[in-house]
Write a protein that holds these residues in place. Sequence first.
Motif, PDB file in Angstrom:
ATOM      1  N   LYS A  21      -3.245  -4.096   1.515  1.00 36.53           N
ATOM      2  CA  LYS A  21      -3.397  -5.178   0.546  1.00 36.53           C
ATOM      3  C   LYS A  21      -2.039  -5.693   0.049  1.00 36.53           C
ATOM      4  O   LYS A  21      -1.952  -6.781  -0.499  1.00 36.53           O
ATOM      5  N   VAL A  22      -1.010  -4.867   0.233  1.00 41.57           N
ATOM      6  CA  VAL A  22       0.334  -5.239  -0.219  1.00 41.57           C
ATOM      7  C   VAL A  22       1.294  -5.073   0.950  1.00 41.57           C
ATOM      8  O   VAL A  22       1.568  -3.953   1.388  1.00 41.57           O
ATOM      9  N   ILE A  23       1.792  -6.203   1.469  1.00 44.81           N
ATOM     10  CA  ILE A  23       2.677  -6.193   2.643  1.00 44.81           C
ATOM     11  C   ILE A  23       3.967  -6.934   2.315  1.00 44.81           C
ATOM     12  O   ILE A  23       3.940  -8.090   1.900  1.00 44.81           O
ATOM     13  N   TYR A  24       5.077  -6.256   2.506  1.00 45.24           N
ATOM     14  CA  TYR A  24       6.402  -6.875   2.295  1.00 45.24           C
ATOM     15  C   TYR A  24       7.179  -6.803   3.597  1.00 45.24           C
ATOM     16  O   TYR A  24       7.090  -5.808   4.333  1.00 45.24           O
ATOM     17  N   VAL A  25       7.956  -7.834   3.859  1.00 48.24           N
ATOM     18  CA  VAL A  25       8.880  -7.831   4.990  1.00 48.24           C
ATOM     19  C   VAL A  25      10.272  -8.080   4.420  1.00 48.24           C
ATOM     20  O   VAL A  25      10.513  -9.103   3.767  1.00 48.24           O
ATOM     21  N   ALA A  26      11.171  -7.119   4.629  1.00 51.15           N
ATOM     22  CA  ALA A  26      12.502  -7.199   4.018  1.00 51.15           C
ATOM     23  C   ALA A  26      13.598  -7.201   5.064  1.00 51.15           C
ATOM     24  O   ALA A  26      13.414  -6.738   6.198  1.00 51.15           O
ATOM     25  N   ASN A  27      14.746  -7.707   4.657  1.00 53.36           N
ATOM     26  CA  ASN A  27      15.930  -7.730   5.510  1.00 53.36           C
ATOM     27  C   ASN A  27      16.896  -6.640   5.030  1.00 53.36           C
ATOM     28  O   ASN A  27      17.373  -6.687   3.903  1.00 53.36           O
ATOM     29  N   MET A  85       7.144  -3.076   4.924  1.00 52.99           N
ATOM     30  CA  MET A  85       6.877  -2.180   3.797  1.00 52.99           C
ATOM     31  C   MET A  85       5.425  -2.360   3.341  1.00 52.99           C
ATOM     32  O   MET A  85       4.989  -3.476   3.042  1.00 52.99           O
ATOM     33  N   ILE A  86       4.698  -1.254   3.296  1.00 54.06           N
ATOM     34  CA  ILE A  86       3.291  -1.269   2.884  1.00 54.06           C
ATOM     35  C   ILE A  86       3.148  -0.421   1.627  1.00 54.06           C
ATOM     36  O   ILE A  86       3.637   0.707   1.561  1.00 54.06           O
ATOM     37  N   SER A  87       2.469  -0.969   0.633  1.00 50.39           N
ATOM     38  CA  SER A  87       2.315  -0.245  -0.627  1.00 50.39           C
ATOM     39  C   SER A  87       0.934  -0.487  -1.218  1.00 50.39           C
ATOM     40  O   SER A  87       0.250  -1.464  -0.871  1.00 50.39           O
ATOM     41  N   GLU A  88       0.509   0.394  -2.107  1.00 52.47           N
ATOM     42  CA  GLU A  88      -0.734   0.200  -2.837  1.00 52.47           C
ATOM     43  C   GLU A  88      -0.473  -0.454  -4.189  1.00 52.47           C
ATOM     44  O   GLU A  88      -1.394  -0.944  -4.842  1.00 52.47           O
ATOM     45  N   THR A  89       0.783  -0.433  -4.616  1.00 53.60           N
ATOM     46  CA  THR A  89       1.163  -1.039  -5.891  1.00 53.60           C
ATOM     47  C   THR A  89       1.829  -2.384  -5.626  1.00 53.60           C
ATOM     48  O   THR A  89       2.813  -2.466  -4.903  1.00 53.60           O
ATOM     49  N   ASP A 116      -4.057 -11.876  -1.906  1.00 52.01           N
ATOM     50  CA  ASP A 116      -4.510 -13.050  -1.146  1.00 52.01           C
ATOM     51  C   ASP A 116      -3.530 -14.227  -1.208  1.00 52.01           C
ATOM     52  O   ASP A 116      -3.928 -15.391  -1.055  1.00 52.01           O
ATOM     53  N   THR A 117      -2.257 -13.951  -1.452  1.00 52.54           N
ATOM     54  CA  THR A 117      -1.250 -15.007  -1.563  1.00 52.54           C
ATOM     55  C   THR A 117      -0.017 -14.657  -0.738  1.00 52.54           C
ATOM     56  O   THR A 117       0.391 -13.496  -0.679  1.00 52.54           O
TER      57      THR A 117
END
Length: 203
Positions: A21-27, A85-89, A116-117
Amino acid sequence: MTKEDKVLVIQDIKEMLQDAKVIYVANLEGMNAAATSDFRRQAFKQNITMKVVKNTLLQKAMEQMEGDVDYSEMFPSFKGNTALMISETANAPAKLIQGFRKKAAVPALKSAYLQDTFYVGDENLGALVNIKSREEMIGEIITLLQSPLRNVLSALQNKPETTEAKAEEAAPVAEEEVKAKETPAADAAPEASTEATDAPSAE
């Protein structure tokens, strides 16, 4: 990397994305080995699953995901060094990135998907940091629910004391009323005795 290796990596990424539900893509480009290791360690402590991935394989994994989410909005940000990066928070990865940014310009946010954004671009980092996590929202709801309950409990705790105070105030009044009722009866007794004495004797 062989074709078979790529298939395995794509499958691994898909497993990470499954139900996420929480997906980040970082450099992370520009971070030295020590900083990268520390970043990974901090991510682990905060229950953030992190994996450095190739952009093409990440995109293919997202394209192959079954579900209603279309990740194509994130694809233009997949350039250079990329960490998934995958997180629940909701705001945990954003706070982690921001914490490291106090010392250097990296890591930087490429894009993120949560609630959802889609958020594309490092300029969204501040907004993501301020997003309330599920735990924070639950905490606020509990506080709001407890507030009226505290008022009720406070009223219930004070009620017996008020009742006792009223009872104590009423006690002297009750005693005075009892005395007042008893006094006329006592005064009437001598009158009755006098009447009996003055009555003519039957001769």
